[in-house]
Design a protein around this motif. Structure first.
Motif, PDB file in Angstrom:
ATOM      1  N   SER A  66       8.136  16.523  39.064  1.00 47.97           N
ATOM      2  CA  SER A  66       7.424  16.778  37.810  1.00 47.97           C
ATOM      3  C   SER A  66       7.784  15.695  36.798  1.00 47.97           C
ATOM      4  N   ASP A  67       6.850  15.336  35.966  1.00 46.02           N
ATOM      5  CA  ASP A  67       7.055  14.331  34.928  1.00 46.02           C
ATOM      6  C   ASP A  67       7.856  14.949  33.787  1.00 46.02           C
ATOM      7  N   ALA A  68       8.986  14.344  33.442  1.00 48.37           N
ATOM      8  CA  ALA A  68       9.840  14.862  32.368  1.00 48.37           C
ATOM      9  C   ALA A  68       9.888  13.924  31.178  1.00 48.37           C
ATOM     10  N   GLY A  69       8.985  12.958  31.101  1.00 46.01           N
ATOM     11  CA  GLY A  69       8.935  12.070  29.956  1.00 46.01           C
ATOM     12  C   GLY A  69       9.774  10.823  30.130  1.00 46.01           C
ATOM     13  N   LEU A  70       9.832  10.041  29.066  1.00 44.06           N
ATOM     14  CA  LEU A  70      10.621   8.820  29.089  1.00 44.06           C
ATOM     15  C   LEU A  70      12.086   9.132  28.825  1.00 44.06           C
ATOM     16  N   ASP A  71      12.959   8.571  29.622  1.00 45.32           N
ATOM     17  CA  ASP A  71      14.391   8.720  29.398  1.00 45.32           C
ATOM     18  C   ASP A  71      14.781   7.779  28.271  1.00 45.32           C
ATOM     19  N   SER A  72      15.357   8.309  27.212  1.00 41.73           N
ATOM     20  CA  SER A  72      15.604   7.497  26.025  1.00 41.73           C
ATOM     21  C   SER A  72      16.692   6.452  26.235  1.00 41.73           C
ATOM     22  N   ALA A  73      17.554   6.644  27.211  1.00 40.10           N
ATOM     23  CA  ALA A  73      18.624   5.665  27.446  1.00 40.10           C
ATOM     24  C   ALA A  73      18.134   4.484  28.273  1.00 40.10           C
ATOM     25  N   THR A  74      17.460   4.772  29.384  1.00 36.75           N
ATOM     26  CA  THR A  74      17.030   3.697  30.278  1.00 36.75           C
ATOM     27  C   THR A  74      15.666   3.143  29.901  1.00 36.75           C
ATOM     28  N   GLY A  75      14.871   3.910  29.142  1.00 38.05           N
ATOM     29  CA  GLY A  75      13.507   3.498  28.850  1.00 38.05           C
ATOM     30  C   GLY A  75      12.568   3.689  30.023  1.00 38.05           C
ATOM     31  N   CYS A  76      13.045   4.344  31.079  1.00 41.64           N
ATOM     32  CA  CYS A  76      12.253   4.554  32.295  1.00 41.64           C
ATOM     33  C   CYS A  76      11.617   5.945  32.280  1.00 41.64           C
ATOM     34  N   ARG A  77      10.502   6.063  32.999  1.00 40.46           N
ATOM     35  CA  ARG A  77       9.913   7.374  33.194  1.00 40.46           C
ATOM     36  C   ARG A  77      10.858   8.205  34.061  1.00 40.46           C
ATOM     37  N   ARG A  78      10.960   9.468  33.726  1.00 35.36           N
ATOM     38  CA  ARG A  78      11.868  10.359  34.437  1.00 35.36           C
ATOM     39  C   ARG A  78      11.053  11.432  35.156  1.00 35.36           C
ATOM     40  N   PHE A  79      11.365  11.606  36.444  1.00 36.24           N
ATOM     41  CA  PHE A  79      10.727  12.645  37.251  1.00 36.24           C
ATOM     42  C   PHE A  79      11.825  13.553  37.795  1.00 36.24           C
ATOM     43  N   VAL A  80      11.553  14.831  37.861  1.00 36.94           N
ATOM     44  CA  VAL A  80      12.591  15.788  38.267  1.00 36.94           C
ATOM     45  C   VAL A  80      12.041  16.736  39.326  1.00 36.94           C
ATOM     46  N   ARG A  81      12.967  17.269  40.128  1.00 40.33           N
ATOM     47  CA  ARG A  81      12.643  18.320  41.086  1.00 40.33           C
ATOM     48  C   ARG A  81      13.913  19.127  41.337  1.00 40.33           C
ATOM     49  N   PRO A  82      13.801  20.325  41.897  1.00 40.30           N
ATOM     50  CA  PRO A  82      15.002  21.115  42.206  1.00 40.30           C
ATOM     51  C   PRO A  82      15.868  20.399  43.242  1.00 40.30           C
ATOM     52  N   ARG A  83      17.137  20.767  43.268  1.00 38.76           N
ATOM     53  CA  ARG A  83      18.052  20.186  44.250  1.00 38.76           C
ATOM     54  C   ARG A  83      17.579  20.507  45.651  1.00 38.76           C
ATOM     55  N   GLY A  84      17.571  19.460  46.496  1.00 38.73           N
ATOM     56  CA  GLY A  84      17.203  19.621  47.890  1.00 38.73           C
ATOM     57  C   GLY A  84      18.426  19.700  48.770  1.00 38.73           C
ATOM     58  N   THR A  85      18.300  19.198  49.981  1.00 32.94           N
ATOM     59  CA  THR A  85      19.371  19.340  50.964  1.00 32.94           C
ATOM     60  C   THR A  85      20.196  18.065  51.140  1.00 32.94           C
ATOM     61  N   MET A  86      19.854  16.999  50.421  1.00 34.85           N
ATOM     62  CA  MET A  86      20.644  15.776  50.562  1.00 34.85           C
ATOM     63  C   MET A  86      22.067  16.004  50.060  1.00 34.85           C
ATOM     64  N   PRO A  87      23.069  15.522  50.795  1.00 35.32           N
ATOM     65  CA  PRO A  87      24.453  15.730  50.360  1.00 35.32           C
ATOM     66  C   PRO A  87      24.697  15.158  48.974  1.00 35.32           C
ATOM     67  N   ALA A  88      25.457  15.875  48.167  1.00 30.19           N
ATOM     68  CA  ALA A  88      25.711  15.463  46.783  1.00 30.19           C
ATOM     69  C   ALA A  88      26.591  14.228  46.694  1.00 30.19           C
ATOM     70  N   ASN A  89      27.229  13.843  47.811  1.00 26.64           N
ATOM     71  CA  ASN A  89      28.107  12.659  47.780  1.00 26.64           C
ATOM     72  C   ASN A  89      27.421  11.419  48.357  1.00 26.64           C
ATOM     73  N   TRP A  90      26.120  11.444  48.527  1.00 24.48           N
ATOM     74  CA  TRP A  90      25.411  10.290  49.094  1.00 24.48           C
ATOM     75  C   TRP A  90      25.520   9.073  48.194  1.00 24.48           C
ATOM     76  N   LEU A  91      25.652   7.920  48.839  1.00 26.97           N
ATOM     77  CA  LEU A  91      25.671   6.626  48.164  1.00 26.97           C
ATOM     78  C   LEU A  91      24.867   5.687  49.053  1.00 26.97           C
TER      79      LEU A  91
END
Length: 309
Positions: A66-91
């Protein structure tokens, strides 16, 4: 559409927005001093936060976001979704939504990384984004003939290199220790002799693994090792003294790993210190190796061209 988005009001920054903005600035202002075009490479990042997933600086919204607007820090468009199954420690950096590559990162807390190492790791993954955006990168990688029918890219992690083969282990250990000795000799009269020793033992390691296996290892030195070197080099240019200290710590860790090799135990991880050490060695011969690096997928030819060996 992008022009329309850019005029939208800014939303409050995502939790790590200021950190990511600082990393993007460093990549643009300092990374370009090392690799021309580095700061302009795609910098899409999927941040895995406890309360959901935030996609920043990506060309558009993939399905499910979902579109969450412009991120004021990065100036980038921000998109969000609920947490999925990817491990939280991924790099990692991967074409998760198709090209261009996207960085997939947990937070400093979920990855267990102190803030300087977390920043450095984001830079490392951005190197992979830059590499993947080089001309004909995917075609050149395919021409290595290493995938074995795997179209997911997982062969880069799972390639059946003979890590536990006794001959390969012994040859790697000799080459690794010689690389540590050559790096220790930088700036001294012994450097040229130590460099010659290393290149001889590097060729012996290649012979011990076989041509196809060596193509894989060379590619990993080129890709992962140079990414490790680059994150160190850029961190040294960071105004924050904590990042410069992190670069020094990382280099000490690399030199220690080279002096105590363990190919059978480390397996693919062994390419990180060896490739970073080779980049340090090439840099000691002169920065000219960086001009040819983007057109290759191995470091071997650069020793002949840059070090005159």
């Amino acid at each position: 559409m992008l022009a329309f988005w850019s005029a939208a009001p800014a939303a409050p920054p995502t939790a790590l927005g200021p950190e990511l903005a600082a990393i993007r600035t460093i990549a643009r202002e300092q990374g370009n001093r090392i690799w021309p075009g580095f700061g302009e490479a795609p910098f899409g990042l999927l941040l895995l936060e406890p309360g959901g997933e935030t996609l920043l600086c990506h060309p558009g919204a993939p399905p499910g976001f979902s579109d969450a607007g412009l991120d004021s820090a990065t100036g980038c468009r921000r998109f969000v979704r609920p947490r999925g199954t990817m491990p939280a420690n991924w790099l990692a950096a991967m074409p998760l939504f198709g090209p261009p590559s996207t960085i997939v990162m947990g937070t400093p807390a979920s990855t267990g990384l102190a803030r300087p190492r977390w920043r450095s790791t984001v830079l490392h993954e951005h190197v992979h984004q830059w590499q993947a955006a080089l001309p004909d990168y995917y075609a050149r990688v395919a021409a290595l003939d290493l995938a074995g029918g795997d179209e997911t890219g997982m062969w880069m992690l799972n390639f059946a290199f003979p890590y536990a083969d006794a001959g390969a282990v012994a040859a790697h250990a000799a080459a690794s220790r010689a690389l540590a000795a050559a790096l220790a000799a930088r700036g001294t009269p012994a450097f040229r002799a130590r460099l010659t020793d290393y290149l001889r033992l590097r060729r012996a390691f290649a012979a011990a693994t076989g041509a196809r296996n060596w193509r894989y290892f060379e590619f990993q030195l080129w890709q992962e090792g140079v990414a490790r070197w680059t994150e160190i080099a850029i961190s040294r240019l960071w105004p924050d003294p904590a990042m410069r200290a992190e670069a020094d710590t990382y280099e000490r860790e690399i030199l220690a790993a080279l002096a105590a090799p363990d190919l059978a135990g480390q397996q693919r991880v062994a390419v990180y210190p060896m490739g970073a050490g080779e980049a340090m060695l090439l840099e000691a011969c002169g920065p000219g190796w960086r001009e040819r690096y983007p057109s290759l997928l191995s470091l071997g030819p650069l020793f002949d061209e840059t070090c005159g060996s």
